[in-house]
Write a protein that holds these residues in place. Structure first.
Motif, PDB file in Angstrom:
ATOM      1  N   GLU A  39       0.653  -1.361   0.025  1.00 51.07           N
ATOM      2  CA  GLU A  39       0.160   0.055   0.081  1.00 51.07           C
ATOM      3  C   GLU A  39       0.789   1.169  -0.073  1.00 51.07           C
ATOM      4  O   GLU A  39       0.473   2.105  -0.775  1.00 51.07           O
ATOM      5  CB  GLU A  39      -0.939   0.108   1.143  1.00 51.07           C
ATOM      6  N   MET A  40       1.957   1.193   0.782  1.00 53.19           N
ATOM      7  CA  MET A  40       3.045   2.515   0.897  1.00 53.19           C
ATOM      8  C   MET A  40       3.590   2.770  -0.433  1.00 53.19           C
ATOM      9  O   MET A  40       3.670   3.769  -1.095  1.00 53.19           O
ATOM     10  CB  MET A  40       3.723   2.353   1.772  1.00 53.19           C
ATOM     11  N   ALA A  41       4.010   1.515  -1.213  1.00 48.11           N
ATOM     12  CA  ALA A  41       4.321   1.585  -2.702  1.00 48.11           C
ATOM     13  C   ALA A  41       3.421   2.136  -3.806  1.00 48.11           C
ATOM     14  O   ALA A  41       3.945   3.007  -4.592  1.00 48.11           O
ATOM     15  CB  ALA A  41       4.987   0.151  -3.017  1.00 48.11           C
ATOM     16  N   ARG A  42       2.221   1.662  -3.591  1.00 47.38           N
ATOM     17  CA  ARG A  42       1.335   2.132  -4.410  1.00 47.38           C
ATOM     18  C   ARG A  42       0.769   3.714  -4.197  1.00 47.38           C
ATOM     19  O   ARG A  42       0.808   4.365  -5.212  1.00 47.38           O
ATOM     20  CB  ARG A  42       0.023   1.318  -4.048  1.00 47.38           C
ATOM     21  N   LYS A  57      -0.893   7.449   7.093  1.00 51.39           N
ATOM     22  CA  LYS A  57      -2.316   7.433   7.744  1.00 51.39           C
ATOM     23  C   LYS A  57      -3.266   7.182   6.506  1.00 51.39           C
ATOM     24  O   LYS A  57      -4.259   6.300   7.061  1.00 51.39           O
ATOM     25  CB  LYS A  57      -2.543   9.135   8.198  1.00 51.39           C
ATOM     26  N   LEU A  58      -3.048   7.310   5.721  1.00 52.15           N
ATOM     27  CA  LEU A  58      -3.808   6.828   4.580  1.00 52.15           C
ATOM     28  C   LEU A  58      -3.874   5.464   4.509  1.00 52.15           C
ATOM     29  O   LEU A  58      -4.952   4.882   4.319  1.00 52.15           O
ATOM     30  CB  LEU A  58      -3.510   7.495   3.152  1.00 52.15           C
ATOM     31  N   ALA A  59      -2.677   4.802   4.416  1.00 57.19           N
ATOM     32  CA  ALA A  59      -2.724   3.323   4.216  1.00 57.19           C
ATOM     33  C   ALA A  59      -3.244   2.695   5.471  1.00 57.19           C
ATOM     34  O   ALA A  59      -3.860   1.722   5.330  1.00 57.19           O
ATOM     35  CB  ALA A  59      -1.128   2.859   4.264  1.00 57.19           C
ATOM     36  N   THR A  60      -2.957   3.194   6.726  1.00 60.99           N
ATOM     37  CA  THR A  60      -3.836   2.391   7.972  1.00 60.99           C
ATOM     38  C   THR A  60      -5.147   2.657   7.970  1.00 60.99           C
ATOM     39  O   THR A  60      -5.825   1.703   8.282  1.00 60.99           O
ATOM     40  CB  THR A  60      -3.259   2.968   9.237  1.00 60.99           C
ATOM     41  N   SER A  61      -5.845   3.664   7.417  1.00 57.18           N
ATOM     42  CA  SER A  61      -7.042   3.857   7.210  1.00 57.18           C
ATOM     43  C   SER A  61      -7.761   2.851   6.115  1.00 57.18           C
ATOM     44  O   SER A  61      -8.845   2.584   6.198  1.00 57.18           O
ATOM     45  CB  SER A  61      -7.632   5.245   6.916  1.00 57.18           C
TER      46      SER A  61
END
Length: 75
Positions: A39-42, A57-61
């Motif tokens: 997700e972080m890579a994307r 923050k966006l990835a954890t949500s």
């Protein structure tokens, strides 16, 4: 009176431990860690100017509602 340690020779001492050369492998990543890596890579690819903290923050949500999350299906 003889002491208990008296009489031991160097040959009787246990050999010194040597450092492992590795080969044990790494610990398996959890579902969360696998998701966060991808997700972080994307997110970085889609918006490279986004600060890391905001991206995290966006990835954890996104994880909260991801199909990879075993707890997302329960709630």
């Amino acid at each position: 009176m003889p002491r208990a340690t008296e009489g031991k020779t160097a040959a009787e001492k246990p050999p010194k431990k040597t450092k492992s050369t590795g080969g044990g492998g790494r610990k398996k990543l959890s579902a969360f860690n696998k998701f966060m890596q991808s997700e972080m890579a994307r997110l970085k690819e889609s918006d490279p100017d986004m600060p890391h903290q905001e991206r995290f923050k966006l990835a954890t949500s996104n994880w909260k509602k991801a199909k990879e999350n075993p707890r997302a299906a329960a709630t």
